[in-house]
Enzyme design. Structure first.
Site, short mmCIF file in Angstrom:
data_model
loop_
_atom_site.label_atom_id
_atom_site.label_comp_id
_atom_site.label_asym_id
_atom_site.label_seq_id
_atom_site.Cartn_x
_atom_site.Cartn_y
_atom_site.Cartn_z
N HIS A 70 0.85 -1.21 0.00
CA HIS A 70 0.00 0.00 0.00
C HIS A 70 0.88 1.25 0.00
O HIS A 70 0.69 2.16 -0.82
CB HIS A 70 -0.92 0.01 1.23
CG HIS A 70 -1.48 1.36 1.58
ND1 HIS A 70 -2.48 1.97 0.85
CD2 HIS A 70 -1.17 2.23 2.58
CE1 HIS A 70 -2.76 3.15 1.39
NE2 HIS A 70 -1.98 3.35 2.44
N ASP A 99 7.64 22.81 -25.43
CA ASP A 99 7.46 21.44 -24.91
C ASP A 99 8.49 21.27 -23.79
O ASP A 99 9.16 22.22 -23.41
CB ASP A 99 7.67 20.39 -26.01
CG ASP A 99 6.95 19.08 -25.70
OD1 ASP A 99 7.28 18.46 -24.66
OD2 ASP A 99 6.06 18.67 -26.46
N TRP A 135 7.34 -0.34 4.11
CA TRP A 135 7.89 0.31 2.92
C TRP A 135 9.33 0.75 3.16
O TRP A 135 10.06 1.00 2.21
CB TRP A 135 7.03 1.50 2.50
CG TRP A 135 7.30 2.79 3.21
CD1 TRP A 135 6.92 3.11 4.47
CD2 TRP A 135 8.02 3.92 2.71
NE1 TRP A 135 7.35 4.37 4.78
CE2 TRP A 135 8.03 4.90 3.72
CE3 TRP A 135 8.66 4.22 1.50
CZ2 TRP A 135 8.65 6.14 3.57
CZ3 TRP A 135 9.27 5.46 1.36
CH2 TRP A 135 9.27 6.41 2.38
N SER A 162 13.29 6.23 -13.63
CA SER A 162 12.24 7.11 -14.13
C SER A 162 12.28 8.47 -13.44
O SER A 162 12.23 9.51 -14.10
CB SER A 162 10.88 6.45 -13.91
OG SER A 162 9.84 7.38 -14.05
N SER A 163 12.40 8.46 -12.11
CA SER A 163 12.40 9.73 -11.37
C SER A 163 13.60 10.58 -11.73
O SER A 163 13.50 11.81 -11.87
CB SER A 163 12.44 9.47 -9.86
OG SER A 163 11.26 8.89 -9.45
N HIS A 246 13.72 11.11 4.09
CA HIS A 246 13.16 12.38 4.53
C HIS A 246 13.01 13.38 3.39
O HIS A 246 11.93 13.97 3.25
CB HIS A 246 13.87 12.98 5.74
CG HIS A 246 12.95 13.94 6.40
ND1 HIS A 246 11.88 13.54 7.16
CD2 HIS A 246 12.82 15.28 6.27
CE1 HIS A 246 11.16 14.60 7.50
NE2 HIS A 246 11.71 15.67 6.98
N GLU A 248 12.41 12.59 0.53
CA GLU A 248 11.29 12.00 -0.23
C GLU A 248 9.95 12.58 0.22
O GLU A 248 9.09 12.86 -0.61
CB GLU A 248 11.32 10.48 -0.08
CG GLU A 248 10.08 9.76 -0.60
CD GLU A 248 9.94 9.82 -2.11
OE1 GLU A 248 10.96 10.05 -2.80
OE2 GLU A 248 8.80 9.66 -2.60
N TYR A 250 9.34 15.44 1.35
CA TYR A 250 9.18 16.80 0.81
C TYR A 250 9.00 16.76 -0.69
O TYR A 250 8.36 17.64 -1.26
CB TYR A 250 10.36 17.68 1.22
CG TYR A 250 10.41 17.89 2.71
CD1 TYR A 250 9.23 18.08 3.40
CD2 TYR A 250 11.58 17.87 3.42
CE1 TYR A 250 9.22 18.25 4.77
CE2 TYR A 250 11.59 18.04 4.80
CZ TYR A 250 10.40 18.22 5.47
OH TYR A 250 10.40 18.38 6.81
N SER A 261 -0.21 27.57 -3.91
CA SER A 261 0.28 28.94 -4.08
C SER A 261 -0.21 29.55 -5.39
O SER A 261 -0.17 30.77 -5.56
CB SER A 261 1.81 28.98 -4.04
OG SER A 261 2.28 28.42 -2.84
N HIS A 295 15.80 11.73 12.71
CA HIS A 295 14.64 11.87 13.61
C HIS A 295 13.65 10.73 13.40
O HIS A 295 12.70 10.60 14.16
CB HIS A 295 13.98 13.25 13.49
CG HIS A 295 13.30 13.52 12.19
ND1 HIS A 295 13.26 14.76 11.61
CD2 HIS A 295 12.62 12.71 11.34
CE1 HIS A 295 12.59 14.69 10.47
NE2 HIS A 295 12.19 13.46 10.29
N HIS A 296 13.87 9.92 12.36
CA HIS A 296 13.04 8.72 12.19
C HIS A 296 13.57 7.56 13.03
O HIS A 296 12.99 6.49 13.03
CB HIS A 296 13.00 8.30 10.72
CG HIS A 296 12.37 9.33 9.83
ND1 HIS A 296 11.03 9.36 9.56
CD2 HIS A 296 12.90 10.39 9.17
CE1 HIS A 296 10.76 10.38 8.76
NE2 HIS A 296 11.87 11.02 8.51
N THR A 321 8.34 26.45 7.08
CA THR A 321 6.99 25.94 6.83
C THR A 321 5.97 26.93 7.38
O THR A 321 4.94 27.21 6.76
CB THR A 321 6.79 24.57 7.49
OG1 THR A 321 7.92 23.76 7.17
CG2 THR A 321 5.55 23.89 6.97
N LYS A 324 5.42 29.74 5.05
CA LYS A 324 4.52 29.41 3.94
C LYS A 324 3.06 29.49 4.39
O LYS A 324 2.23 30.11 3.72
CB LYS A 324 4.82 28.00 3.42
CG LYS A 324 6.13 27.94 2.65
CD LYS A 324 6.39 26.57 2.15
CE LYS A 324 6.53 26.43 0.67
NZ LYS A 324 6.57 27.49 -0.23
N ARG A 443 1.67 0.37 15.38
CA ARG A 443 1.31 0.28 13.97
C ARG A 443 1.76 -1.05 13.40
O ARG A 443 2.55 -1.77 14.02
CB ARG A 443 1.97 1.43 13.20
CG ARG A 443 3.47 1.39 13.23
CD ARG A 443 4.11 2.69 12.74
NE ARG A 443 4.06 2.78 11.28
CZ ARG A 443 4.97 3.46 10.56
NH1 ARG A 443 5.97 4.07 11.16
NH2 ARG A 443 4.87 3.52 9.27
#
Lengths: 518, 293
Positions: A70, A99, A135, A162-163, A246, A248, A250, A261, A295-296, A321, A324, A443
């Site tokens: 998932h 293009d 994941w 691809s990315s 991390h 990722e 963002y 915006s 921090h993870h 943040t 923003k 979890r």
């Protein structure tokens, strides 16, 4: 050059061979929607199993596969491709380019996705089943898994190619293809956020590729990177993974910031408040994203100095943040606002993302994270950020630009129905998870103590509502593509920018002659 | 050909990307089957690999033809430059993951393990670690503890030092070729490109010899603890990149002999030269941190 001069293939080969940014953008968006359905159905398996305590529907190993796949499907198959699709459609139109800079490469970036997704789906049906390590693919679990993990690793490699190619294309387009007069500090904010996102991708995705490569060699070629018996360390994987992981998150949310915006000034009928501070805040968030990864992993056993550094660096992210969020609210302040569906979604994005941001600040605090770590509080936090930020941002974008893409106005009534059902659904799903998490529900476990029953029941109701509400969205988009009131070129009264100067639907080739930007 | 009025070249629809993807898919599937011991694996990899190589010929062939036809203007050229530059940046980050792993095990994990006495009693957290080697599993199976001295690490001042000199020299010769190209001196260009390609081949041959020596005589294999893992991962991926780079150099050599490139427009040459300098710099990192210190 006239349209007749092109030997444009028709039928299937048009889509297989296309070098047109709009065709490729459309394919990205359709692919993303298909993956979203697959990922959503998996989340329903999870929520159905968690509807009540005890093991009822699926066996625990399959449950773990569902949580893992998932997440992988949603992150890599849905949200990232959806935003790349938006980038493809909108960036050339917003900067006045004919293009994307490298059109054949652009086609390849897309056509790497379906085979990669196929590998991931196949993994669920091979002996041993799909990946079940979460994941994050932490060893030793990911080293012990069956061949489904090898499928996952190769999936990651193909998605990574691809990315990287997509990001290279986006950077080359933005830096090299702007119309005369469109200098960097005049670019629409969506373009800015994507430029910065593309840098994040280029710096982080290859690191992830390296990490899963080491997993692969540990699994099959005898290396011991993540095995203490050979001098390695499973925690090493966590460091490398989160150095990618991390940035990722963002990558998932910055383009959504760009979208809202664009949308908030349109419907507040005021220019964006603090344009340059938005640009610098985005850049600051991107920079900080590379120095907060641990921090993870507060509970993994790091030296105190490390815990403190990562705690303070993480809390620092709240500053840009906050800039923003302040600017979005200040843009609305004293605006003559109307609340069409894109504006509703944009405001909801600001609101729910900020909720996720605040719980993020709670999780940033090392001492309290020892309590929250690996509980449903974390699940609630990142779903508020990713669903409340990225996914609502995607809906904002689709409603905002759909008339430009199709040439038809969507039905405002159905759009609002979709909005409210989605909002109720996702908040009903994820809000109770804060409480079950704070009370200690772990979890990634298919069973739980009786005390969490009510929260989980609400959560499951919410999930089914949120997912089935998307049928309304599908119906709306389908209907708008097929027909409806003709949209004007500008579509929205307060809309500004080059994309609103071309006809709706946007012609197959826009800006063959670069527009002048004053 | 469709061009915008500004002259930016927009290619026609192309079949190459989607076929390339299917080639990659078949290769990936074959690879997974192969490492899990299923029979059709190698055949699928062969088919997929053939598709990839064929498409590279066709796709690059088309780009070269377009380039020689002079339809790429300066703006297209800049897109290629940005593309290649940022591609190399992503490659740098790929190697950063393995260098990061190397620094982590050298600074942290080996030392922590030495402090705990968990591997074997006399394990002292030195680098290069001297074990456990490929015999560790056999030792455990035989009921004895694995110990140090099961493999010898690779020294810096034999082949690796020679290889460093070779790569640094090749960086100079490719620059000599570039000067020759800019002065439109075709003979000199071909000569220096031939020398550069040859240096690439010599490097790879020496590296292959070194691998054989390490594997068979030093008992230094991929399973030789984390030293062997980092050694082969870093030098292996670098060697793969040198192989790619050497093939690219040879392509440029052949194109030079056919009269391609102009003194003022030769991005194909420059892109390959950038790439070659990149593998050169990575090698310096390897020489210092993998072989020397």
């Amino acid at each position: 050059m006239s349209e007749a001069a092109h030997h444009r293939p028709t039928g299937l080969s048009r889509w297989l061979f296309t070098t047109n940014h709009k065709d490729i953008g459309t394919m990205y968006l359709i692919f993303a929607f298909m993956m979203a359905i697959i990922g959503a159905l998996m989340s329903l398996v999870i929520r159905a199993e968690l509807f009540e305590p005890g093991l009822q529907l699926v066996d625990p190993n399959f449950f773990n596969q569902m949580t893992t796949v998932h997440a992988l499907v949603m992150v890599f198959g849905f949200i990232m491709p959806a935003f790349v699709g938006l980038a493809n459609w909108m960036i050339p139109m917003m900067i006045g380019a004919p293009d994307m800079a490298l059109p054949r490469l652009n086609n390849w970036s897309f056509w790497l996705l379906p085979p990669a997704a196929t590998l991931l789906i196949i993994s669920l049906f091979v002996p041993g089943g799909g990946p079940a390590a979460g994941w994050t693919l932490y060893p030793p679990l990911s080293i012990q898994g069956g061949m489904g993990m090898d499928f996952t690793i190769l999936t990651v490699h193909m998605l990574g190619i691809s990315s990287i190619l997509g990001s290279i294309n986006i950077i080359a387009t933005i830096l090299n293809m702007r119309a005369p007069g469109m200098n960097l500090m005049k670019m629409p904010l969506f373009v800015w956020t994507w430029l910065i996102t593309a840098f994040l991708l280029l710096a982080s995705i290859p690191v992830f590729a390296g990490a899963v490569t080491m997993l692969l060699t540990d699994r099959h070629f005898g290396t011991q990177f993540f095995d203490a018996a050979g001098g390695g360390d499973p925690v090493l994987f966590q460091h490398i993974f989160w150095f990618f992981g991390h940035p990722e998150v963002y990558i998932l949310v910055l383009p959504a910031f760009g979208v809202i915006s664009q949308v908030i000034p349109t419907f507040a009928r005021k220019p964006l408040f603090g344009y340059s501070s938005m640009v610098f805040a985005t850049a600051a968030i991107a920079f900080l994203s590379f120095i907060v990864w641990a921090h993870h992993m507060y509970t993994v056993g790091m030296p105190m100095a490390g815990e403190l550094f990562f705690m303070y660096a993480t809390m620092l992210i709240a500053v840009p943040t906050g800039v923003k969020v302040f600017n979005w609210v200040a843009t609305m302040w004293q605006g003559s606002m109307t609340f069409e569906t894109p504006m509703l979604f944009a405001i909801a994005t600001v609101f729910t993302f900020t909720m996720g941001g605040v719980t993020g600040l709670m999780l940033a605090l090392t001492p309290v994270d020892f309590q929250y770590h690996d509980t449903y509080f974390v699940v609630a936090h990142f779903h508020y950020v990713i669903v409340g930020g990225s996914v609502l941002g995607l809906f904002t974008a689709v409603y905002y630009w759909l008339p430009k893409w199709t040439g038809h106005m969507y039905s405002e009534g159905i759009g609002k129905l979709h909005f409210w059902l989605t909002m109720i659904g996702i908040n009903l799903t994820f809000f109770p998870q804060h409480f079950s998490g704070l009370a200690g529900m772990p979890r990634r476990i298919p069973d739980y103590a009786l005390q969490f029953a009510e929260f989980n029941m609400w959560s499951t109701y919410g999930a089914f509502l949120a997912v089935f509400s998307q049928l309304i969205f599908f119906y709306l988009v389908w209907k708008t593509v097929k027909g409806g009131t003709k949209a004007t070129d500008q579509v929205w009264e307060g809309a500004e920018g080059l994309e609103w100067t071309v006809p709706s639907p946007a012609p197959y080739h826009t800006f063959e002659t670069p527009p002048k930007v004053s | 050909m469709s061009t915008a009025n500004g002259g930016y070249y927009l290619p026609e629809p192309s079949p190459w990307p989607v076929i390339m993807s299917s080639g990659l898919f078949i290769t990936a599937l074959g690879f997974i089957l192969q490492i899990n011991g299923y029979a059709p694996g190698p055949w699928l990899m062969l088919v997929g690999g053939a598709i990839i190589v064929y498409i590279m010929f066709r796709w690059f062939g088309q780009v070269i033809a377009e380039s020689e036809a002079g339809i790429y203007n300066d703006q297209v050229d800049m897109s290629f430059r940005l593309g290649m530059g940022w591609f190399i940046f992503s490659e740098v980050m790929f190697f950063a993951a393995f260098f990061g792993a190397l620094f982590y095990v050298r600074v942290f994990s080996v030392e922590w393990l030495a402090a705990t006495d968990m591997l074997w009693p006399e394990f002292d957290g030195l680098w290069p670690t001297a074990g456990p080697g490929p015999d560790a599993l056999k030792a455990i199976a035989a009921g004895t503890e694995p110990g140090p001295g099961q493999f010898s690490p690779m020294g810096a001042w034999g082949i690796p030092a020679i290889n460093t000199a070779i790569l640094l020299t090749s960086g100079a010769t490719v620059t000599a070729a570039h000067w020759a190209l800019k002065k439109d001196n075709r003979g000199s260009l071909v000569f220096w490109m031939a020398i550069t390609s040859l240096l690439g081949i010599v490097f790879l041959s020496l590296q292959a010899y070194e691998y054989a020596h390490a594997w068979t005589e030093l008992d230094l294999t991929m399973s030789a603890g984390v030293y062997g893992a980092t050694f082969y991962m870093l030098t292996g991926f670098h060697g793969f990149h040198v192989t790619m780079g050497t093939i690219m150099l040879i392509v440029i050599l052949v194109r030079s002999m056919k009269g391609h490139f102009k003194p003022d427009q030769h991005f194909g040459f420059e892109g390959v030269a950038w790439y070659w300098h990149f593998v050169d710099v990575v090698w310096l990192g390897l020489f210092i941190f993998v072989y020397w210190f």
